[in-house]
Motif scaffolding. Structure first.
Motif, PDB file in Angstrom:
ATOM      1  N   ILE A   1      83.118  69.011  14.176  1.00 44.38           N
ATOM      2  CA  ILE A   1      84.524  68.992  13.764  1.00 44.38           C
ATOM      3  C   ILE A   1      84.862  67.738  12.962  1.00 44.38           C
ATOM      4  O   ILE A   1      85.967  67.219  13.037  1.00 44.38           O
ATOM      5  N   GLU A   2      83.914  67.265  12.170  1.00 41.12           N
ATOM      6  CA  GLU A   2      84.172  66.067  11.368  1.00 41.12           C
ATOM      7  C   GLU A   2      85.083  66.412  10.191  1.00 41.12           C
ATOM      8  O   GLU A   2      84.748  67.271   9.384  1.00 41.12           O
ATOM      9  N   PRO A   3      86.217  65.727  10.080  1.00 39.42           N
ATOM     10  CA  PRO A   3      87.049  65.937   8.896  1.00 39.42           C
ATOM     11  C   PRO A   3      86.460  65.203   7.692  1.00 39.42           C
ATOM     12  O   PRO A   3      85.609  64.322   7.845  1.00 39.42           O
ATOM     13  N   PRO A   4      86.895  65.542   6.488  1.00 41.24           N
ATOM     14  CA  PRO A   4      86.285  64.965   5.291  1.00 41.24           C
ATOM     15  C   PRO A   4      86.479  63.455   5.126  1.00 41.24           C
ATOM     16  O   PRO A   4      85.596  62.779   4.604  1.00 41.24           O
ATOM     17  N   LEU A   5      87.619  62.909   5.532  1.00 38.02           N
ATOM     18  CA  LEU A   5      87.901  61.500   5.269  1.00 38.02           C
ATOM     19  C   LEU A   5      86.895  60.542   5.897  1.00 38.02           C
ATOM     20  O   LEU A   5      86.355  59.682   5.193  1.00 38.02           O
TER      21      LEU A   5
ATOM     22  N   GLY B   1      82.479  56.688   4.998  1.00 43.29           N
ATOM     23  CA  GLY B   1      81.146  56.217   5.360  1.00 43.29           C
ATOM     24  C   GLY B   1      80.166  56.325   4.207  1.00 43.29           C
ATOM     25  O   GLY B   1      79.395  55.397   3.942  1.00 43.29           O
ATOM     26  N   MET B   2      80.207  57.444   3.497  1.00 42.37           N
ATOM     27  CA  MET B   2      79.283  57.647   2.381  1.00 42.37           C
ATOM     28  C   MET B   2      79.601  56.705   1.210  1.00 42.37           C
ATOM     29  O   MET B   2      78.691  56.162   0.585  1.00 42.37           O
ATOM     30  N   VAL B   3      80.882  56.489   0.918  1.00 43.15           N
ATOM     31  CA  VAL B   3      81.253  55.611  -0.195  1.00 43.15           C
ATOM     32  C   VAL B   3      80.886  54.163   0.110  1.00 43.15           C
ATOM     33  O   VAL B   3      80.333  53.460  -0.743  1.00 43.15           O
TER      34      VAL B   3
ATOM     35  N   LEU C   1      78.433  46.867   7.034  1.00 37.91           N
ATOM     36  CA  LEU C   1      79.711  47.249   6.427  1.00 37.91           C
ATOM     37  C   LEU C   1      80.098  48.680   6.752  1.00 37.91           C
ATOM     38  O   LEU C   1      81.262  49.029   6.669  1.00 37.91           O
ATOM     39  N   VAL C   2      79.153  49.515   7.099  1.00 35.28           N
ATOM     40  CA  VAL C   2      79.477  50.866   7.571  1.00 35.28           C
ATOM     41  C   VAL C   2      79.848  50.808   9.053  1.00 35.28           C
ATOM     42  O   VAL C   2      80.736  51.529   9.506  1.00 35.28           O
ATOM     43  N   HIS C   3      79.199  49.926   9.801  1.00 32.71           N
ATOM     44  CA  HIS C   3      79.443  49.845  11.240  1.00 32.71           C
ATOM     45  C   HIS C   3      80.841  49.307  11.575  1.00 32.71           C
ATOM     46  O   HIS C   3      81.452  49.745  12.550  1.00 32.71           O
ATOM     47  N   LYS C   4      81.351  48.374  10.770  1.00 30.16           N
ATOM     48  CA  LYS C   4      82.670  47.793  11.064  1.00 30.16           C
ATOM     49  C   LYS C   4      83.793  48.829  11.051  1.00 30.16           C
ATOM     50  O   LYS C   4      84.537  48.938  12.022  1.00 30.16           O
ATOM     51  N   PRO C   5      83.957  49.639   9.983  1.00 25.46           N
ATOM     52  CA  PRO C   5      85.003  50.667  10.056  1.00 25.46           C
ATOM     53  C   PRO C   5      84.690  51.763  11.070  1.00 25.46           C
ATOM     54  O   PRO C   5      85.603  52.370  11.628  1.00 25.46           O
ATOM     55  N   PHE C   6      83.410  51.997  11.351  1.00 24.01           N
ATOM     56  CA  PHE C   6      83.059  52.976  12.389  1.00 24.01           C
ATOM     57  C   PHE C   6      83.557  52.510  13.749  1.00 24.01           C
ATOM     58  O   PHE C   6      84.090  53.297  14.530  1.00 24.01           O
ATOM     59  N   SER C   7      83.395  51.220  14.022  1.00 21.80           N
ATOM     60  CA  SER C   7      83.854  50.702  15.319  1.00 21.80           C
ATOM     61  C   SER C   7      85.376  50.745  15.448  1.00 21.80           C
ATOM     62  O   SER C   7      85.905  50.748  16.546  1.00 21.80           O
ATOM     63  N   LEU C   8      86.076  50.812  14.318  1.00 23.14           N
ATOM     64  CA  LEU C   8      87.537  50.944  14.331  1.00 23.14           C
ATOM     65  C   LEU C   8      87.982  52.407  14.338  1.00 23.14           C
ATOM     66  O   LEU C   8      89.174  52.696  14.372  1.00 23.14           O
TER      67      LEU C   8
ATOM     68  N   LEU D   1      87.345  54.620  11.834  1.00 24.02           N
ATOM     69  CA  LEU D   1      87.770  55.023  10.498  1.00 24.02           C
ATOM     70  C   LEU D   1      86.733  55.846   9.746  1.00 24.02           C
ATOM     71  O   LEU D   1      87.082  56.569   8.812  1.00 24.02           O
ATOM     72  N   CYS D   2      85.451  55.718  10.093  1.00 26.83           N
ATOM     73  CA  CYS D   2      84.432  56.472   9.360  1.00 26.83           C
ATOM     74  C   CYS D   2      83.297  56.843  10.312  1.00 26.83           C
ATOM     75  O   CYS D   2      83.280  56.439  11.471  1.00 26.83           O
TER      76      CYS D   2
END
Length: 135
Positions: free
Chosen positions: A49-53, A58-60, A70-77, A79-80
């Protein structure tokens, strides 16, 4: 209701507000869990059920920086998607393209559409700028 208030009659046609509402709803969906374990320290997101955002972010971030942190930081919040999920998607895309090239028995751009006449032209490029005819 969070952004525009509780009145149904005041539906906003503001594009920025509509996009922010969509963003908030996708992040809520992404961070909702059916069941959480009491002793779990990790964040778990269902890939069903992953939405596109979150996928897009994460991909960008990974495409622009190639940095795991830099991918892990927004993931921990929340966001991605995680770095591991980014790598899974990237690997799956690579395998899909390779399989397509093997099935087509040739190499052509992935964006090439079927049932459309496509032509191409190749010209030699003069890389010597001191030449009299260089363009």
């Amino acid at each position: 209701m969070i952004l525009g208030g509780p009145s149904i009659g005041t539906h906003s046609s503001n594009v920025v507000e509509s996009q922010s509402i969509l963003t908030i709803s996708e992040l809520l969906q992404f961070n909702c869990a059916i069941r959480r374990r009491k002793d779990a320290d990790e964040i778990y997101h269902s890939s069903d059920i992953e939405p596109p955002l979150p996928i897009y972010l994460g991909m960008v971030i990974h495409a622009e920086t190639r940095k795991k942190d830099l991918v892990h930081k927004p993931f921990s919040l929340g966001l991605c998607i995680s770095y591991d999920r980014v790598m899974n998607i990237s690997t799956a895309m690579g395998h899909f393209i390779c399989d397509r090239f093997q099935n087509d028995d040739g190499v052509c751009p992935a964006k090439l559409c079927g049932n459309i006449l496509t032509t191409g032209a190749v010209d030699n490029i003069d890389h010597n700028p001191s030449s009299n005819t260089a363009k």
